[in-house]
Design a protein around this motif. Structure first.
Motif, PDB file in Angstrom:
ATOM      1  N   THR A  75       0.835  -1.200   0.000  1.00 35.29           N
ATOM      2  CA  THR A  75       0.000   0.000   0.000  1.00 35.29           C
ATOM      3  C   THR A  75       0.869   1.249   0.000  1.00 35.29           C
ATOM      4  O   THR A  75       1.809   1.369   0.781  1.00 35.29           O
ATOM      5  CB  THR A  75      -0.897   0.010   1.244  1.00 35.29           C
ATOM      6  N   THR A  76       0.565   2.195  -0.879  1.00 31.63           N
ATOM      7  CA  THR A  76       1.349   3.426  -0.947  1.00 31.63           C
ATOM      8  C   THR A  76       0.973   4.352   0.207  1.00 31.63           C
ATOM      9  O   THR A  76      -0.215   4.576   0.470  1.00 31.63           O
ATOM     10  CB  THR A  76       1.124   4.151  -2.282  1.00 31.63           C
ATOM     11  N   PRO A  77       1.967   4.917   0.914  1.00 28.16           N
ATOM     12  CA  PRO A  77       1.671   5.832   2.026  1.00 28.16           C
ATOM     13  C   PRO A  77       1.149   7.165   1.514  1.00 28.16           C
ATOM     14  O   PRO A  77       1.244   7.481   0.330  1.00 28.16           O
ATOM     15  CB  PRO A  77       3.035   5.989   2.717  1.00 28.16           C
ATOM     16  N   THR A 386      13.023   7.715   4.897  1.00 27.57           N
ATOM     17  CA  THR A 386      12.603   6.322   5.069  1.00 27.57           C
ATOM     18  C   THR A 386      13.790   5.404   5.361  1.00 27.57           C
ATOM     19  O   THR A 386      13.612   4.287   5.824  1.00 27.57           O
ATOM     20  CB  THR A 386      11.856   5.817   3.819  1.00 27.57           C
ATOM     21  N   THR A 399      11.574   3.566   8.440  1.00 31.83           N
ATOM     22  CA  THR A 399      10.161   3.211   8.476  1.00 31.83           C
ATOM     23  C   THR A 399       9.962   1.895   7.724  1.00 31.83           C
ATOM     24  O   THR A 399      10.858   1.444   7.007  1.00 31.83           O
ATOM     25  CB  THR A 399       9.266   4.287   7.808  1.00 31.83           C
ATOM     26  N   ASP A 400       8.809   1.301   7.888  1.00 26.84           N
ATOM     27  CA  ASP A 400       8.432   0.109   7.128  1.00 26.84           C
ATOM     28  C   ASP A 400       7.327   0.426   6.133  1.00 26.84           C
ATOM     29  O   ASP A 400       6.556  -0.438   5.728  1.00 26.84           O
ATOM     30  CB  ASP A 400       7.961  -1.006   8.075  1.00 26.84           C
ATOM     31  N   THR A 401       7.259   1.694   5.733  1.00 22.05           N
ATOM     32  CA  THR A 401       6.149   2.138   4.885  1.00 22.05           C
ATOM     33  C   THR A 401       6.477   2.130   3.401  1.00 22.05           C
ATOM     34  O   THR A 401       5.585   2.330   2.581  1.00 22.05           O
ATOM     35  CB  THR A 401       5.717   3.559   5.277  1.00 22.05           C
ATOM     36  N   TRP A 402       7.760   1.940   3.043  1.00 25.75           N
ATOM     37  CA  TRP A 402       8.105   2.000   1.627  1.00 25.75           C
ATOM     38  C   TRP A 402       7.471   0.825   0.902  1.00 25.75           C
ATOM     39  O   TRP A 402       7.713  -0.332   1.252  1.00 25.75           O
ATOM     40  CB  TRP A 402       9.616   2.004   1.438  1.00 25.75           C
ATOM     41  N   PRO A 403       6.651   1.077  -0.124  1.00 25.91           N
ATOM     42  CA  PRO A 403       5.813   0.011  -0.685  1.00 25.91           C
ATOM     43  C   PRO A 403       6.445  -0.803  -1.805  1.00 25.91           C
ATOM     44  O   PRO A 403       5.939  -1.864  -2.163  1.00 25.91           O
ATOM     45  CB  PRO A 403       4.608   0.789  -1.225  1.00 25.91           C
TER      46      PRO A 403
END
Length: 508
Positions: A75-77, A386, A399-403
């Protein structure tokens, strides 16, 4: 031999017909990972943007080409656009292009790419793999880049080994850039170290599935009735069960050619003595409580597995430990490394036949594979946001948000490693590739044009039986004859005959 000679030789061998993998093959290979959000890029399709309309508009404005690039990931942040803007600043500086990066979710990728290709929606580049590459080529979706590579992207052409170019060649032509990473396949088994120590398991003596019998039984006897040394599920069967056979990119495991068979004889794998003996052993383990009784119906793999199997490289054990929540696994290689068309076609990037910026696409892919800064940004995001550098070629994730999925983008060998990774891991992967032997059918992909119905029916039959067979829940003495009978009724003999015909034409 020059790499271009390989393609010319393949073309001269009578490969005028493009090889294809049908839609049903892609379904058979679909990932079980679920999407947790709406993929980027859906708006244009919902608004009915045509290829013509999209191509006419340059999101960047001015004379800076913007490449519409479809890939797969999470999922893209919310701030993804700002992060891509940072990447675009670097791209504009280096090669005067920008990206309009669109991400299809893991569970949505297959359907989304089919929709894009079938609808004619405009794009410049697309991540593809062995579930859809040949089929999309046959549909005329991708540009033949054979002649452009050396003139437009010579560094890219030279840094990727000849075997990989051969593995993505279709009809004597190249329609994608293969991702040079763990492109060969090696099979590893691994035990939880606590059981290795407790039961004095000699890992050096384990070469075959039969060699696992004693340690499994020692563990079962010592740990008790509710303990299962070999825990499996539908999505996590005994990994690599058919490694000795090249599946010809068909997605149908009962079909194959022994990887070292220089006669390239197409056979039914289920009829082979080694496969049958291993199926019997699985069933015996199931009956004796070594395998969990719900293995054939369990949809998600469990954690803290006492033993498991995976394809990777030596230091990948660190990842397996984290995924399973195990303090230490003792891993050892039991097969490979092997190059096959399937292993090479696990990750590729293709240029659209309709792209306005074909040369720019190749220059971008060259930069990804030769420029470490861009490679890290695509793999990990924005520096000091990130991720951050904590050493030369070493990063720490913030972060762990990079998709984005790093394996889809480019080579591993110019990409920084995470601080918890083995510093030698890329050397291990490269060494493994260099040591890999090639399947006798490397470069061949089965064209399903004349056998689409038969393949579809055969895949349905295999889907009906495979979970029971590959988790040991069914007795192969009775199940295998039933499978073969139903496969034959579904047209399996026709599939074998067509596959053999194509192989003979390909190599003669």
């Amino acid at each position: 031999m020059k790499k271009t000679d390989v393609w010319k030789k393949a073309a001269a061998a009578g490969l005028a017909t493009l090889l294809a993998v049908g839609t049903i093959t892609g379904c058979a290979a679909k990932t079980d990972t679920k999407e947790t959000g709406t993929p980027a890029g859906d708006t244009a399709e919902k608004d009915g943007a045509s290829a013509k309309d999209t191509a006419a508009a340059d999101p960047a404005g001015g004379d800076i080409p913007t490449l519409v690039y479809w890939t797969v990931g999470g999922t893209t942040p919310s701030d993804f656009d700002q992060d891509i803007a940072a990447i675009n600043e670097y791209l504009e500086e280096k090669i005067h292009v920008k990206l309009d990066l669109k991400v299809a979710g893991w569970g949505d990728y297959e359907k989304k790419m089919n929709t894009i290709i079938n609808s004619g929606e405009y794009f410049d580049m697309m991540f593809v793999n062995n579930t859809n590459y040949s089929r999309f080529v046959k549909m005329g979706a991708f540009e033949d880049i054979s002649d452009k590579l050396q003139s437009v992207a010579p560094e890219l052409y030279e840094m990727i080994p000849e075997q990989l170019w051969k593995g993505v060649t279709i009809g004597g032509k190249v329609y994608s850039v293969p991702t040079y990473k763990d492109s060969s396949m090696a099979q590893f088994w691994y035990f939880d170290d606590q059981y290795v120590q407790k039961y004095n398991i000699d890992l050096d003596q384990i070469k075959t599935m039969q060699d696992l019998d004693k340690p499994f039984r020692d563990m079962k006897e010592g740990e008790g009735k509710g303990f299962y040394p070999l825990q499996m599920s539908q999505g996590s069967p005994f990994n690599g069960f058919f490694n000795e056979y090249d599946g010809l990119t068909s997605g149908l495991q009962p079909l194959g050619v022994k990887v070292d068979d220089q006669t390239r004889t197409v056979i039914c794998t289920l009829e082979q003595p080694d496969i049958m003996e291993n199926l019997k052993l699985l069933h015996q383990w199931y009956m004796d409580g070594i395998i969990n009784p719900d293995a054939n119906v369990l949809t998600e793999p469990q954690k803290k597995l006492p033993f498991s199997s995976a394809q990777g490289w030596p230091s990948a054990v660190a990842t397996w430990q984290v995924l399973n929540g195990v303090e230490k696994y003792d891993a050892f290689k039991v097969f490979g490394p092997l190059y096959s068309t399937d292993t090479i076609q696990g990750s590729m990037n293709a240029v659209s036949i309709n792209s306005k910026y074909k040369d720019e696409c190749l220059k971008f892919l060259q930069l990804v594979n030769t420029d470490s800064k861009l490679r890290d940004m695509l793999a990990y995001g924005v520096p000091d946001k990130t991720f951050k550098y904590v050493g030369d070629g070493v990063i720490e994730k913030q972060t762990d948000t990079w998709p984005l999925a790093a394996y889809t983008q480019g080579t591993f060998f110019n990409m920084s490693i995470t601080e918890d990774a083995d510093p030698d891991q890329w050397d291990q992967v490269k060494k493994q590739n260099e040591e890999a032997f090639s399947s006798s059918c490397l470069g061949f992909s089965l064209d399903l044009t004349n056998i689409q119905n038969e393949m579809s029916n055969c895949l349905t039959v295999w889907q009906k039986y495979k979970y029971d067979l590959l988790t040991g829940a069914s007795d192969p003495e009775t199940a295998v004859p039933a499978v073969i009978q139903e496969l034959k009724a579904a047209g399996f003999d026709t599939v074998i005959q067509e596959a053999q015909k194509q192989i003979n034409e390909f190599y003669n």
